[in-house]
Design an enzyme around this catalytic site. Structure first.
Site, short mmCIF file in Angstrom:
data_model
loop_
_atom_site.label_atom_id
_atom_site.label_comp_id
_atom_site.label_asym_id
_atom_site.label_seq_id
_atom_site.Cartn_x
_atom_site.Cartn_y
_atom_site.Cartn_z
N ILE A 100 40.26 30.13 29.39
CA ILE A 100 39.70 31.38 28.88
C ILE A 100 40.88 32.34 28.80
O ILE A 100 41.45 32.72 29.82
CB ILE A 100 38.53 31.91 29.73
CG1 ILE A 100 37.98 33.23 29.18
CG2 ILE A 100 38.90 32.03 31.19
CD1 ILE A 100 36.65 33.63 29.79
N TYR A 101 41.28 32.66 27.59
CA TYR A 101 42.49 33.46 27.37
C TYR A 101 42.24 34.52 26.31
O TYR A 101 41.53 34.29 25.34
CB TYR A 101 43.67 32.58 26.93
CG TYR A 101 44.21 31.74 28.05
CD1 TYR A 101 45.11 32.27 28.97
CD2 TYR A 101 43.81 30.42 28.20
CE1 TYR A 101 45.59 31.50 30.02
CE2 TYR A 101 44.28 29.65 29.25
CZ TYR A 101 45.18 30.20 30.15
OH TYR A 101 45.64 29.44 31.19
N GLY A 112 37.45 39.21 27.39
CA GLY A 112 37.29 38.14 28.38
C GLY A 112 35.85 38.04 28.86
O GLY A 112 35.32 36.94 29.03
N ASN A 139 47.23 34.24 40.78
CA ASN A 139 46.70 35.08 39.71
C ASN A 139 45.51 35.89 40.26
O ASN A 139 44.36 35.62 39.93
CB ASN A 139 46.27 34.20 38.52
CG ASN A 139 45.97 35.00 37.28
OD1 ASN A 139 45.83 36.22 37.33
ND2 ASN A 139 45.83 34.31 36.17
N TYR A 146 36.62 36.61 38.16
CA TYR A 146 35.58 35.61 38.40
C TYR A 146 34.69 35.99 39.58
O TYR A 146 33.47 35.79 39.53
CB TYR A 146 36.20 34.22 38.58
CG TYR A 146 36.88 33.76 37.31
CD1 TYR A 146 36.17 33.63 36.12
CD2 TYR A 146 38.24 33.49 37.29
CE1 TYR A 146 36.79 33.25 34.95
CE2 TYR A 146 38.87 33.10 36.11
CZ TYR A 146 38.14 32.98 34.95
OH TYR A 146 38.75 32.60 33.79
#
Length: 175
Positions: A100-101, A112, A139, A146
């Site tokens: 997912i970018y 996003g 990250n 998330y």
């Protein structure tokens, strides 16, 4: 910009060159120097973002890609895997968000989240019990994203970037 302006469209085989381009560019922007060495990032990109590799992934019936588009510009994408296309053997009826970018200039503009919402929609259509993903343990921004969306860390796995062994935390969201 509001999220209604972002269109989510399934990537078709004839879009593979565009997918190679955005995949290569967004991965490099996220994980290139100074975060990783140029040699390691190029090694990974030349393995994962070739026309041949992307064609193989696009023709796998257990993988699906979607572009996020703003007007006619591709500003992000996701790759979802089910069944044997998943990068890890995870027990249970699940779908994986492998990628997912969002293009760097469009980060922080809710794209996003729109892509993530599409993955939720696909997961519900496939009637899975949970969505899972791996995210680099270095990250924290992605991990927080998330977690805000209800994911919990449940394991970790190795991720090799060029000659460097890294660690991804594995996160899941029960549906």
């Amino acid at each position: 910009m509001n999220s209604q302006e972002v269109k989510i469209v399934q990537v078709r085989l004839e879009d593979r060159e565009k997918l190679v381009d955005i995949g290569y560019r967004t991965f490099y922007d996220a994980f290139g120097p100074p975060v990783n060495t140029e040699k390691n990032i190029q090694s990974y990109l030349q393995e994962k973002f070739t026309l041949e590799q992307i064609t193989k992934e696009l023709t796998n019936v257990n993988s699906i890609f979607f572009f996020a588009k703003l007007q006619d510009q591709i500003v992000g994408y996701i790759k979802l895997n089910s069944n044997n296309a998943q990068t890890e053997s995870v027990k249970g009826n699940s779908i994986e968000i492998e990628r997912i970018y969002v293009v760097k200039e469009f980060q922080g503009k809710n794209i996003g989240q729109v892509l993530f919402n599409k993955s939720l929609q696909v997961a519900r259509e496939k009637n899975v019990d949970f969505i899972w993903l791996g995210v680099w343990d270095q990250n924290p921004g992605a991990i927080k994203f998330y977690e805000r969306n209800g994911f919990k860390i449940f394991d970790k796995h190795p991720f090799v970037l060029g000659t460097e062994d890294q660690t991804d935390v594995m996160m899941k969201l029960r549906l």
